[in-house]
Design an enzyme around this catalytic site. Structure first.
Site, mmCIF file in Angstrom:
data_model
loop_
_atom_site.group_PDB
_atom_site.id
_atom_site.type_symbol
_atom_site.label_atom_id
_atom_site.label_comp_id
_atom_site.label_asym_id
_atom_site.label_seq_id
_atom_site.Cartn_x
_atom_site.Cartn_y
_atom_site.Cartn_z
ATOM 1 N N ILE A 155 1.061 13.745 7.985
ATOM 2 C CA ILE A 155 -0.073 12.894 7.212
ATOM 3 C C ILE A 155 0.311 12.554 6.624
ATOM 4 O O ILE A 155 0.289 13.464 5.020
ATOM 5 C CB ILE A 155 -1.838 13.763 7.123
ATOM 6 C CG1 ILE A 155 -2.652 12.659 7.176
ATOM 7 C CG2 ILE A 155 -1.709 15.171 6.279
ATOM 8 C CD1 ILE A 155 -3.969 13.032 7.161
ATOM 9 N N GLU A 156 0.547 10.775 6.176
ATOM 10 C CA GLU A 156 1.279 10.655 4.443
ATOM 11 C C GLU A 156 0.966 9.004 4.947
ATOM 12 O O GLU A 156 -0.377 8.536 5.751
ATOM 13 C CB GLU A 156 2.826 10.072 5.233
ATOM 14 C CG GLU A 156 3.489 11.612 5.723
ATOM 15 C CD GLU A 156 5.106 11.295 5.183
ATOM 16 O OE1 GLU A 156 5.479 10.601 4.131
ATOM 17 O OE2 GLU A 156 5.817 11.671 6.517
ATOM 18 N N ASP A 157 0.974 8.202 3.778
ATOM 19 C CA ASP A 157 0.254 6.954 3.632
ATOM 20 C C ASP A 157 -1.256 6.890 3.121
ATOM 21 O O ASP A 157 -1.668 7.515 3.112
ATOM 22 C CB ASP A 157 1.119 5.985 4.311
ATOM 23 C CG ASP A 157 1.539 4.851 3.671
ATOM 24 O OD1 ASP A 157 0.638 4.024 2.475
ATOM 25 O OD2 ASP A 157 1.557 3.718 4.712
#
Length: 337
Positions: A155-157
């Site tokens: 889970i990024e950005d």
């Protein structure tokens, strides 16, 4: 679809923000209270480096297995095909393509896979699926396609920075755990050298409050934008901060909290100037993992685990440091919990 697979994270804001679990036999937990830690069971997964089959001149996974002894890979990335439907890199089908062939070859050689959903770039399922039930349904398609034993949410950005989406991911994973008894789940996120930032801590707290029996909260200790000491030392500091956050959120003992954390490093030159992760840094991480029996030791990526050669530059297909093929993978493969 353009998709840069780097797991980029900036610790200055930590805004963009590899195997196993405590056990492969898990009971579904109610949301009334945080789940209790379980003892480890034999046969769990601990070392599973990332390989990106759609980018970076990927090596044949079976060649990597033969050269290094590694048995598990984390294959990346599953994205949205434009709606609430999963596809490799947002475009390649789950079934009948080169990705499924690679998975079959890994299993035929006695190995297995973790599938990673998300990454830095591209359309994210957590955003395209507008409810936890819908998102869990998209995850389920991937699980069913390959009869998965383990599943990673990177889970990024924009997924990471949206509180509504963070909650949706947590709730969807809880549904997945309830519908797939025994499946191992990881949530992978960026970090500062001191551990998860406020957003990362919020994600962990949401998991605990929802009763999500997540097997490992995993950090990516690189792209710091500034740190003290070696990258190995900074990684250990970040993991200590992660352990503290997980212990606080879930009420675990120290030992149980360590068994619910993991690390996914990056080999060689990272995405920020003047930051290099060496094999010595990997050895530091390995020693820490062995001391505390953490749940997961991974890295980005097998594709990069080779010298760039004369005139080459670090990127998705080489490390940017002088090395022999698979020097980093061979270190990770030593970790057995």
């Amino acid at each position: 679809m353009s998709h840069t697979p780097h797991r980029t994270v900036t610790a200055v804001a930590a805004a963009g923000v590899l195997a196993t679990a405590a056990s492969l036999t898990l009971a579904a937990q109610s949301s009334a209270a945080p789940p209790q830690a379980r003892p480890k069971a034999p046969g769990t997964i601990h070392a599973a480096p990332y390989e990106y089959l759609g980018w970076g001149d990927p090596q044949q996974p079976t060649d990597v297995m033969a050269a290094t002894g590694v048995k598990w890979f984390t294959l990346a990335f599953i994205l949205s095909d434009g709606g609430c439907n999963p596809a490799w890199d947002g475009s390649r089908p789950l079934k009948g393509g080169s990705d499924e062939s690679a998975i079959n070859s890994i299993r035929g050689a006695g190995g297995d896979i973790v599938v990673s959903v998300g990454g830095w770039s591209g359309a994210k399922l957590g955003e395209k699926c507008t409810s936890a039930d819908a998102l869990a349904g998209a995850y389920q398609k991937v699980i069913d396609a390959y009869d998965l034993k383990a599943f990673d949410i990177d889970i990024e950005d924009t997924e990471f920075n949206n509180a509504t989406v963070r909650q949706r991911v947590v709730d969807a994973l809880k549904i997945v755990k309830e519908k797939n008894p025994g499946i191992v789940t990881y949530v992978t996120m960026g970090t500062t050298p001191e551990g998860p930032d406020a957003t990362g801590k919020d994600l962990i707290r949401r998991g605990a409050d929802a009763g999500l029996d997540n097997d490992a909260w995993v950090i990516m200790p690189f792209d710091f934008g500034g740190h003290s000491g070696s990258m190995g030392e900074a990684s250990v500091s970040a993991m200590e901060g992660l352990q503290s956050a997980v212990k606080s959120a879930y009420g675990y003992s120290d030992a149980d909290a360590y068994q619910h954390i993991g690390v996914s490093s990056m080999n060689g030159k990272t995405d920020v100037p003047d930051e290099t992760v060496t094999t010595a840094d990997f050895e530091t991480i390995l020693a820490y993992a062995k001391e505390h029996h953490i749940a997961r030791f991974s890295f980005w990526s097998v594709n990069r685990d080779r010298d760039c050669g004369s005139g080459g530059s670090p990127g998705d297909s080489c490390s940017g440091v002088s090395q022999q093929p698979y020097d980093f993978t061979k270190i990770v493969a030593q970790y057995g919990g």
